[in-house]
Design an enzyme around this catalytic site. Structure first.
Site, PDB file in Angstrom:
ATOM      1  N   THR A  21      42.402 -10.571  38.821  1.00  0.00           N
ATOM      2  CA  THR A  21      41.733 -10.035  40.010  1.00  0.00           C
ATOM      3  C   THR A  21      41.615  -8.523  39.892  1.00  0.00           C
ATOM      4  O   THR A  21      42.619  -7.809  39.746  1.00  0.00           O
ATOM      5  CB  THR A  21      42.503 -10.445  41.280  1.00  0.00           C
ATOM      6  N   TYR A  62      47.544 -10.445  39.362  1.00  0.00           N
ATOM      7  CA  TYR A  62      47.406  -9.067  39.817  1.00  0.00           C
ATOM      8  C   TYR A  62      48.120  -8.273  38.746  1.00  0.00           C
ATOM      9  O   TYR A  62      49.348  -8.401  38.603  1.00  0.00           O
ATOM     10  CB  TYR A  62      48.106  -8.863  41.166  1.00  0.00           C
TER      11      TYR A  62
HETATM   12  C1  LIG Z   1      45.321 -14.978  53.145  1.00  0.00           C
HETATM   13  C2  LIG Z   1      44.600 -14.722  51.857  1.00  0.00           C
HETATM   14  C3  LIG Z   1      45.330 -14.390  50.728  1.00  0.00           C
HETATM   15  C4  LIG Z   1      44.675 -14.179  49.508  1.00  0.00           C
HETATM   16  N1  LIG Z   1      45.415 -13.926  48.395  1.00  0.00           N
HETATM   17  C5  LIG Z   1      44.783 -13.747  47.200  1.00  0.00           C
HETATM   18  C6  LIG Z   1      45.536 -13.550  46.022  1.00  0.00           C
HETATM   19  O1  LIG Z   1      46.758 -13.574  46.043  1.00  0.00           O
HETATM   20  N2  LIG Z   1      44.857 -13.350  44.877  1.00  0.00           N
HETATM   21  C7  LIG Z   1      43.476 -13.326  44.814  1.00  0.00           C
HETATM   22  O2  LIG Z   1      42.899 -13.103  43.743  1.00  0.00           O
HETATM   23  N3  LIG Z   1      42.756 -13.541  45.931  1.00  0.00           N
HETATM   24  C8  LIG Z   1      43.365 -13.757  47.114  1.00  0.00           C
HETATM   25  N4  LIG Z   1      42.629 -14.014  48.226  1.00  0.00           N
HETATM   26  C9  LIG Z   1      41.156 -14.076  48.108  1.00  0.00           C
HETATM   27  C10 LIG Z   1      40.689 -15.497  47.732  1.00  0.00           C
HETATM   28  O3  LIG Z   1      41.001 -15.820  46.420  1.00  0.00           O
HETATM   29  C11 LIG Z   1      39.168 -15.616  47.899  1.00  0.00           C
HETATM   30  O4  LIG Z   1      38.547 -14.611  47.138  1.00  0.00           O
HETATM   31  C12 LIG Z   1      38.746 -15.492  49.359  1.00  0.00           C
HETATM   32  O5  LIG Z   1      39.611 -16.237  50.182  1.00  0.00           O
HETATM   33  C13 LIG Z   1      37.310 -15.959  49.536  1.00  0.00           C
HETATM   34  O6  LIG Z   1      36.864 -15.695  50.832  1.00  0.00           O
HETATM   35  P1  LIG Z   1      36.803 -16.833  51.978  1.00  0.00           P
HETATM   36  O7  LIG Z   1      38.173 -17.403  52.092  1.00  0.00           O
HETATM   37  O8  LIG Z   1      36.407 -16.091  53.208  1.00  0.00           O
HETATM   38  O9  LIG Z   1      35.794 -17.840  51.515  1.00  0.00           O
HETATM   39  C14 LIG Z   1      43.260 -14.245  49.438  1.00  0.00           C
HETATM   40  C15 LIG Z   1      42.538 -14.611  50.586  1.00  0.00           C
HETATM   41  C16 LIG Z   1      43.192 -14.861  51.782  1.00  0.00           C
HETATM   42  C17 LIG Z   1      42.383 -15.287  52.971  1.00  0.00           C
END
Ligand SMILES: Cc1cc2nc3c(=O)[nH]c(=O)nc-3n(C[C@H](O)[C@H](O)[C@H](O)COP(=O)(O)O)c2cc1C
Length: 387
Positions: free
Chosen positions: A178, A152
């Site tokens: 991201t 980030y």
């Molecule tokens: C609880 C949670 C925290 C997340 N934290 C990040 C993060 O720190 N950085 C990031 O790029 N994506 C983050 N994501 C998004 C995931 O990388 C991914 O894009 C997403 O979980 C995909 O959707 P799905 O889990 O419904 O398949 C997060 C997702 C969740 C559920």
């Protein structure tokens, strides 16, 4: 080399010979309900729901449901090899673990358990900037396992540079930037509880162990934790981020750079024109813009626009092995598994993540074979029909 599908046989044998059944369900789509039942309310609210009223998360699943696999007969293979190399990282199947922050909300071992599970199976782990454990701790847990780093981009370039240097020194090979979370989306489940873990200094381990970050504080974090929170809150938002800022990252990162959160073809083209090595088609699992396009609906056009010029990864909505087939058939080079592994972590720590990966890879292997496409690299849109 055993096939991933052999896990199915071992489950049956355990049941028939020893009377033991899997600790967690093998239907990965059901894990969400099981995890909801064990997670504390605040953790559940942070992990499970999406932005707004959940329309994007629903669109992610609906997009998968609209595509159907057309199985072909007499084309299976006895020995299957699903391995591939993505941006120089070899992996046993085109599957990586999505970067997920604050994993200590799911389990006290958090990212350490996930990194160990991933390393044990050779699946790449992607370390979030918003992790509950630092680069160095995770690198130790991951050992020789493949690992990437998700950034980030902080609005403070000294801290940004320091993160990149620490990640590289800790053996993270590829940088995932991201783009879709320069500020947080509107998340009623957290808002209604007034809950944001970062404001309790949870999920900020990379910052609190960072020399450039700590140098900006007057006192050690233990003496004035509120000042650290305030500093984090000031440098996280970065809605002024522009494509031109990628050159700063390129200057300070020697490995491949991937941008995550692209769904518009114009952005995919801009990313490639600005020299990225890959893109992740993703809407952050619906956690950012409610009512946005389902990620799988965006994939074909993005692949059509830049697929021959870049590596295309995909996430958002993958729940089982056959979802992986659909994403690969629509042009993804590999997928990132998100929430399902986090639910496994919540339910059974490291073993839970391992279970989820074993089930996903077994179902992927079996379904590929049964559908007559034992080599994932040969999948194309002709494998699917729109229903
Ligand atoms: C609880 C949670 C925290 C997340 N934290 C990040 C993060 O720190 N950085 C990031 O790029 N994506 C983050 N994501 C998004 C995931 O990388 C991914 O894009 C997403 O979980 C995909 O959707 P799905 O889990 O419904 O398949 C997060 C997702 C969740 C559920």
């Amino acid at each position: 080399m055993p096939n991933f599908g052999d896990f199915q046989v071992s489950v049956y044998l355990e049941g028939m010979l020893n009377g033991t059944t899997p600790e967690l369900t093998t239907n990965l789509a059901q894990l969400q309900e099981h995890a909801k039942a064990v997670l504390p309310a605040e953790a559940m609210g942070y992990i499970v729901p999406s932005a707004g009223d959940g329309a994007t998360a629903r669109a992610n699943r609906e997009a998968f449901d609209r595509w159907r696999i057309v199985p072909r007969m007499m084309r299976g293979a006895v020995e299957r090899d699903l391995s591939c190399t993505v941006l120089g990282t070899s992996m046993p199947a085109p599957v990586l673990l999505a970067p997920i922050g604050v994993q200590s909300l799911a389990h006290s071992d958090g990212e350490l358990a996930t990194a160990r599970a991933a390393a044990g199976m050779g699946i790449p782990y992607i370390h979030s900037t918003a992790a509950s454990h630092s680069f160095e701790e995770v690198a130790e847990a991951s050992g020789g396992g493949p690992r990437w780093y998700q950034l980030y981009v902080p609005n403070d370039r000294e801290v940004c540079q320091s993160f990149l240097e620490r990640a590289a020194a800790s053996g993270f090979d590829t940088l995932v930037v991201t783009l879709d979370t320069t500020i947080l989306g509107w998340r009623p489940a957290d808002l209604d509880r007034g809950f944001l873990p970062f404001l309790a200094n949870v999920g900020v381990a990379n910052y609190l162990t960072d020399p450039a970050f700590l140098a900006k504080l007057d006192k050690p974090v233990e003496e004035d934790p509120g000042a650290a929170t305030f500093l984090w809150a000031g440098m996280f938002p970065n809605p002024g981020l522009r494509w031109s800022d990628l050159s700063f990252l390129r200057e300070h990162w020697a490995g491949p750079i991937v941008v995550k959160g692209v769904v518009a073809t114009e952005d995919a083209i801009a990313a490639v024109d600005h020299g990225v090595d890959g893109i992740v088609v993703s809407n952050h699992g619906g956690r950012q813009v409610d009512g946005s396009i389902g990620a799988l609906d965006a994939l074909p056009a993005v692949v059509g626009a830049v697929g021959d010029r870049t590596t295309t990864l995909f996430d958002s909505g993958i729940r089982n092995g056959t979802d992986v087939i659909k994403a690969l058939a629509l042009g993804a080079d590999a997928i990132l598994l998100g929430r399902p592994f986090l639910y496994g972590l919540a339910l059974a720590g490291q073993q839970g993540v391992e279970h989820v990966l074993r089930c996903l890879l077994a179902e992927l292997d079996l379904a590929l074979t049964l559908a007559g496409h034992p080599d994932p690299a040969t999948l194309g849109p002709e494998v699917l029909q729109r229903s």
